[in-house]
Write an enzyme that holds these catalytic residues in place. Structure first.
Site, PDB file in Angstrom:
ATOM      1  CB  THR A  45      -0.969   0.012   0.999  1.00  0.00           C
ATOM      2  OG1 THR A  45      -1.624  -1.311   1.385  1.00  0.00           O
ATOM      3  CG2 THR A  45      -2.165   1.123   1.293  1.00  0.00           C
ATOM      4  CE1 TYR A 108     -16.586  -1.515  -3.163  1.00  0.00           C
ATOM      5  CE2 TYR A 108     -16.731  -3.180  -4.823  1.00  0.00           C
ATOM      6  CZ  TYR A 108     -17.334  -2.152  -4.245  1.00  0.00           C
ATOM      7  OH  TYR A 108     -18.461  -1.704  -4.891  1.00  0.00           O
ATOM      8  CE1 TYR A 134      -1.066  -4.722   6.487  1.00  0.00           C
ATOM      9  CE2 TYR A 134      -1.252  -4.363   3.916  1.00  0.00           C
ATOM     10  CZ  TYR A 134      -1.135  -4.028   5.126  1.00  0.00           C
ATOM     11  OH  TYR A 134      -1.155  -2.470   5.606  1.00  0.00           O
ATOM     12  NE  ARG A 139      -4.264   1.748   3.830  1.00  0.00           N
ATOM     13  CZ  ARG A 139      -3.999   2.646   3.080  1.00  0.00           C
ATOM     14  NH1 ARG A 139      -4.935   2.823   1.904  1.00  0.00           N
ATOM     15  NH2 ARG A 139      -3.408   4.042   3.562  1.00  0.00           N
ATOM     16  CE  LYS A 162       1.984  -4.039   7.125  1.00  0.00           C
ATOM     17  NZ  LYS A 162       2.322  -3.143   5.747  1.00  0.00           N
ATOM     18  CB  ILE A 204       5.792  -4.499   7.843  1.00  0.00           C
ATOM     19  CG1 ILE A 204       5.592  -5.878   8.017  1.00  0.00           C
ATOM     20  CG2 ILE A 204       5.758  -4.249   6.259  1.00  0.00           C
ATOM     21  CD1 ILE A 204       6.568  -6.681   7.489  1.00  0.00           C
TER      22      ILE A 204
END
Length: 292
Positions: A45, A108, A134, A139, A162, A204
């Site tokens: 990202t 999404y 991740y 998000r 992560k 990270i």
């Protein structure tokens, strides 16, 4: 597989035409390797993955790995909300020389836990490379639960997570049930020390672009058993950990990287550059840390 303590989620340098600047990507990767980073995550990202083409990502994987050589591990961000597209990019990434892959929870389309399991299993089985999961619900709108991570940890080349859920109870549950050799990393700079205290492996990081040496001192102190020094570093660095998210990542960190004389360039739409007020805030923020 030990991945290190500080892995930087690297920004993607752009030239004045907003084309990927591969030469500056090499330069930045070498800088990070010299300033605290044990590893680099490319095209995550922070690297503006949503606006990078597959060809751009593959070239970035190649040039960054060439730049840092064997001393720094490189993870390639290949995740998306399409399992087939993620698999296709993962297979191509193998030929770039990267050490591992990172795949985000599909965003999404809000898959179920079983959907997430099948998504990551399919990616892992497509290549021999180690895969890092991740989880960033803020998000993606979907939370990869500890029980699903446990199932995924049974797949031999799924080796790390992560975790950016921001909930310490969930992190505690992960560490309680996962195998000891499965590595969990903080996905939030400000939670590095709290998550180290829960037995996690490291961070990270976004902030390590500009305070990598200081973060290394913090993590080194923690692992040396000097918790007092580690805490002092954590408290000193907290303004940067939080301040670099004054607006959408990676807008602030790209601005600060530019102030170091490294040419990170600007961001692609739909992101826009920092305002003059934000730039002043960020400049003063970093100056205060470097003066202390």
């Amino acid at each position: 597989m030990r991945l290190g303590r500080i892995l930087t989620a690297m920004v993607t340098p752009m030239n004045d035409n907003l084309e990927v600047d591969y030469q500056e990507a090499r330069r930045l990767a070498k800088y990070l390797a010299e300033h605290g980073s044990d590893g680099i995550v490319v095209a995550g990202t922070t690297g503006e993955s949503p606006t990078l083409s597959g060809e751009e990502k593959l070239e970035l994987f190649k040039v960054v790995k060439e730049a840092v050589g064997k001393n720094v591990i490189v993870f390639a961000g290949i995740g998306s909300n399409s399992t087939a597209a993620s698999v296709a990019l993962a297979r191509k990434a193998v030929d770039t020389g990267v050490d591992g892959l990172m795949a985000v929870v599909p965003y999404y389309n809000k898959p179920s836990q079983e959907g997430m399991y099948q998504h990551f299993r399919t990616i892992a089985e497509a290549t021999p490379l180690p895969l890092m999961l991740y989880n960033v619900p803020g998000r993606t709108s979907a939370n990869l639960l500890p029980e699903t991570v446990l199932r995924l940890s049974e797949i031999p080349n799924i080796v790390a997570l992560k975790e950016a859920v921001g909930v310490m109870d969930q992190v505690s549950e992960l560490k309680r049930i996962l195998p000891e050799d499965f590595e969990v990393y903080s996905g939030d700079d400000s939670l590095t020390l709290p998550m180290l205290a829960l037995g996690c492996s490291g961070i990270i990081s976004v902030a390590s672009h500009v305070i990598g040496d200081e973060m290394k001192k913090m993590t080194d102190a923690w692992f040396a058993g000097d918790t007092k020094t580690a805490l002092q570093w954590h408290l000193n660095l907290m303004p940067v950990f939080k301040g670099i998210f004054i607006t959408a990542n990676p807008v602030p960190i790209k601005y600060l990287v530019n102030t170091l004389g490294l040419k990170a360039g600007k961001v692609r739409l739909p992101l826009v550059d920092a305002t003059p007020e934000e730039e002043r805030f960020l400049t003063e923020l970093l100056q205060k840390i470097k003066e202390n």
